[in-house]
Scaffold this active site. Sequence first.
Site, PDB file in Angstrom:
ATOM      1  N   ASP A  34     -35.946 -35.175   0.518  1.00 20.02           N
ATOM      2  CA  ASP A  34     -35.190 -36.300  -0.064  1.00 20.02           C
ATOM      3  C   ASP A  34     -34.617 -37.151   1.061  1.00 20.02           C
ATOM      4  OD1 ASP A  34     -34.149 -34.183  -2.704  1.00 20.02           O
ATOM      5  OD2 ASP A  34     -35.400 -35.956  -2.883  1.00 20.02           O
ATOM      6  N   GLY A  54     -27.614 -31.145  -7.658  1.00 22.36           N
ATOM      7  CA  GLY A  54     -26.620 -30.469  -8.483  1.00 22.36           C
ATOM      8  C   GLY A  54     -26.084 -31.266  -9.648  1.00 22.36           C
ATOM      9  N   ASP A  96     -37.516 -34.999 -11.534  1.00 18.76           N
ATOM     10  CA  ASP A  96     -36.664 -34.616 -10.414  1.00 18.76           C
ATOM     11  C   ASP A  96     -35.208 -34.873 -10.779  1.00 18.76           C
ATOM     12  OD1 ASP A  96     -36.416 -35.801  -6.926  1.00 18.76           O
ATOM     13  OD2 ASP A  96     -35.220 -34.385  -8.089  1.00 18.76           O
TER      14      ASP A  96
HETATM   15  C1  DX5 Z   1     -31.466 -36.744  -6.219  1.00 15.20           C
HETATM   16  C2  DX5 Z   1     -32.343 -35.731  -5.542  1.00 15.20           C
HETATM   17  C3  DX5 Z   1     -32.231 -34.427  -6.324  1.00 15.20           C
HETATM   18  C4  DX5 Z   1     -32.923 -33.265  -5.684  1.00 15.20           C
HETATM   19  C5  DX5 Z   1     -32.966 -32.089  -6.657  1.00 15.20           C
HETATM   20  O1  DX5 Z   1     -31.370 -37.857  -5.437  1.00 15.20           O
HETATM   21  O2  DX5 Z   1     -33.687 -36.212  -5.517  1.00 15.20           O
HETATM   22  O3  DX5 Z   1     -32.764 -34.663  -7.592  1.00 15.20           O
HETATM   23  O4  DX5 Z   1     -34.182 -33.653  -5.337  1.00 15.20           O
HETATM   24  O5  DX5 Z   1     -31.658 -31.822  -6.993  1.00 15.20           O
HETATM   25  P1  DX5 Z   1     -31.239 -30.768  -8.122  1.00 15.20           P
HETATM   26  O6  DX5 Z   1     -32.445 -29.919  -8.475  1.00 15.20           O
HETATM   27  O7  DX5 Z   1     -30.161 -29.981  -7.435  1.00 15.20           O
HETATM   28  O8  DX5 Z   1     -30.760 -31.573  -9.277  1.00 15.20           O
END
Ligand code: DX5
Length: 224
Positions: free
Chosen positions: A36, A146, A176
């Site tokens: 990310d 999170g 995602d």
């Molecule tokens: C948001 C990120 C998150 C990450 C995954 O900008 O892209 O979505 O990848 O995060 P979790 O699985 O913790 O929601």
Amino acid sequence: MGSPLIVPSVLPADFARLGEACQQLGAAGVDRIQFDVMDGHFVPNLTFGPDVIAAVRSWVDVPFEAHLMVDEPGPTLARYVEAGCQRVIVHAEACRHLHRVLGQVRDLGAEAAVALNPATPAHAVAHVLDLVDLVLVMTVNPGWGGQAYLASMEPKVAELRRGLDALDHPVDLEVDGGIGPATIAGAAAAGANVFVTGSSLFAEEAGLRAAVEDLRARAASATA
Ligand code: DX5
């Protein structure tokens, strides 16, 4: 659609030991690893750039994908491919010339993908589907891990799945944000086949491999 793909985001990992985290994810049987990249402008958070990805490339064999939460990523695309990313994901909202940028990714020899923020409609990518092999539907507002899963994105996932299935070439549909044991079935039933997960995976006390296998099984059973 083939079997569901589980793609961890390393956002929750210990950045001081990122190479080891990638090695552990590879050993846990993940399908790809997502990085990310956040520029502090397109999203409020700031993470890392291509040099950090390059530093961990040799720690694991699984493919890498860069999720560029970056305004106007065109000038830096080559850096992510050189760092070892097989796929580069750009945001439709971040590219004034999205068609051109996706073509640039393909010209670099990488797989091109486009991401949609929650407020962006599916039809925003209608005229670039011939350039991509993956569409990413954000199920949170990007910037942090999170966050709570936005089930309200499932109709958009279903709409895109119908459109992608009508194409003459395969395009994966990735979600995602907030993906975990309690949410992956809804996303899979809506039509997603690739699942990015961060905080849920790293929090699994039974270990990474058990978490990956559990998520894959839940997604598969949702579409059986
Ligand atoms: C948001 C990120 C998150 C990450 C995954 O900008 O892209 O979505 O990848 O995060 P979790 O699985 O913790 O929601």
